[in-house]
Write a protein that holds these residues in place. Structure first.
Motif, mmCIF file in Angstrom:
data_model
loop_
_atom_site.group_PDB
_atom_site.id
_atom_site.type_symbol
_atom_site.label_atom_id
_atom_site.label_comp_id
_atom_site.label_asym_id
_atom_site.label_seq_id
_atom_site.Cartn_x
_atom_site.Cartn_y
_atom_site.Cartn_z
ATOM 1 N N ARG A 131 0.085 2.672 -3.413
ATOM 2 C CA ARG A 131 -1.040 3.537 -3.061
ATOM 3 C C ARG A 131 -2.376 2.968 -3.545
ATOM 4 O O ARG A 131 -3.252 3.711 -3.988
ATOM 5 C CB ARG A 131 -0.855 4.947 -3.647
ATOM 6 C CG ARG A 131 0.404 5.661 -3.222
ATOM 7 C CD ARG A 131 0.357 6.057 -1.743
ATOM 8 N NE ARG A 131 1.365 7.023 -1.409
ATOM 9 C CZ ARG A 131 2.623 6.739 -1.108
ATOM 10 N NH1 ARG A 131 3.031 5.494 -1.140
ATOM 11 N NH2 ARG A 131 3.473 7.688 -0.781
ATOM 12 N N SER A 132 -2.528 1.688 -3.486
ATOM 13 C CA SER A 132 -3.800 1.068 -3.853
ATOM 14 C C SER A 132 -3.941 -0.237 -3.091
ATOM 15 O O SER A 132 -2.963 -0.765 -2.552
ATOM 16 C CB SER A 132 -3.880 0.807 -5.352
ATOM 17 O OG SER A 132 -2.948 -0.178 -5.746
ATOM 18 N N VAL A 173 0.832 -1.206 0.000
ATOM 19 C CA VAL A 173 0.000 0.000 0.000
ATOM 20 C C VAL A 173 0.866 1.256 0.000
ATOM 21 O O VAL A 173 0.572 2.225 -0.708
ATOM 22 C CB VAL A 173 -0.952 -0.017 1.215
ATOM 23 C CG1 VAL A 173 -1.657 1.327 1.368
ATOM 24 C CG2 VAL A 173 -1.979 -1.140 1.064
#
Length: 203
Positions: free
Chosen positions: A133-134, A129
């Motif tokens: 960033r997902s 993450v």
């Protein structure tokens, strides 16, 4: 007849203890040494965490790696402590091998293996993450995919971390399998304890 059976049982117990005592003593000594080593690793890792946190900017890759080592060493030290306690009880009396205390120790070890599985999964998700960033897609592997390595943490917190981080989060199934196997072993010990108690009542 009952007295003779009881005497035979006592002699077998004494024979078992005398014959196998050197093994249990050696195993207990080895485990105590490993516990001390794990405690040292845990302590050094914790000190490193404090030093890293007090020197801004925080090197997050090193921080996360030492956090992993501190947690792993602490868990393994506790796990080995339960195992050493089992061996110590056997040294007191071979009949303690199949006892409620031994069953509890085995189930604690099983729980700790499961906790390692959960903890490794959490650290792997955090690494993914932070870098991508997902929410991650999972990739189940066996064995020893485990916790993110030092190289992976460096990639996560570097500028080009997204290019180097794995696009799938690897979930290590080895601790989960170990937890299930050890938990099943506890039921085998529980059954042996029941047989031992029934034999005692017959005698």
């Amino acid at each position: 007849m009952a007295v003779r059976l009881k005497c035979d049982s006592d002699r077998q117990e004494q024979g078992f203890g005398f014959e196998h005592r050197p093994f249990w003593e050696f195993a207990s000594l080895v485990i105590k040494s490993l516990i001390m080593f794990m405690k040292v690793v845990c302590g050094v890792s914790f000190i490193a965490l404090v030093v890293i946190a007090m020197q801004p900017p925080v090197r997050w890759a090193s921080f996360m790696q030492f956090a992993q080592w501190a947690l792993l060493a602490g868990i393994y030290a506790y796990m080995l402590g339960e195992l050493e306690g089992l061996f110590s009880r056997v040294l007191q009396s071979p009949r303690n091998l199949f006892s409620s205390e031994s069953i509890r120790s085995i189930r604690v070890i099983s729980f700790l293996f499961f906790f390692l599985f959960v903890l490794g999964t959490i650290f792997s998700i955090i690494a993914y993450v932070v870098a991508v960033r997902s929410f991650p897609i999972f990739n189940f592997q066996f064995p020893f995919a485990g916790f993110p390595s030092s190289a992976e943490w460096e990639a996560v917190f570097s500028r080009d971390g997204v290019a180097h981080i794995q696009q799938l989060v690897s979930i290590d199934l080895a601790p989960l399998f170990a937890a299930v196997i050890v938990w099943g072993l506890s039921y085998l010990f529980a059954y042996s304890e029941k047989l031992q108690q029934e034999q005692d009542r017959v005698i």
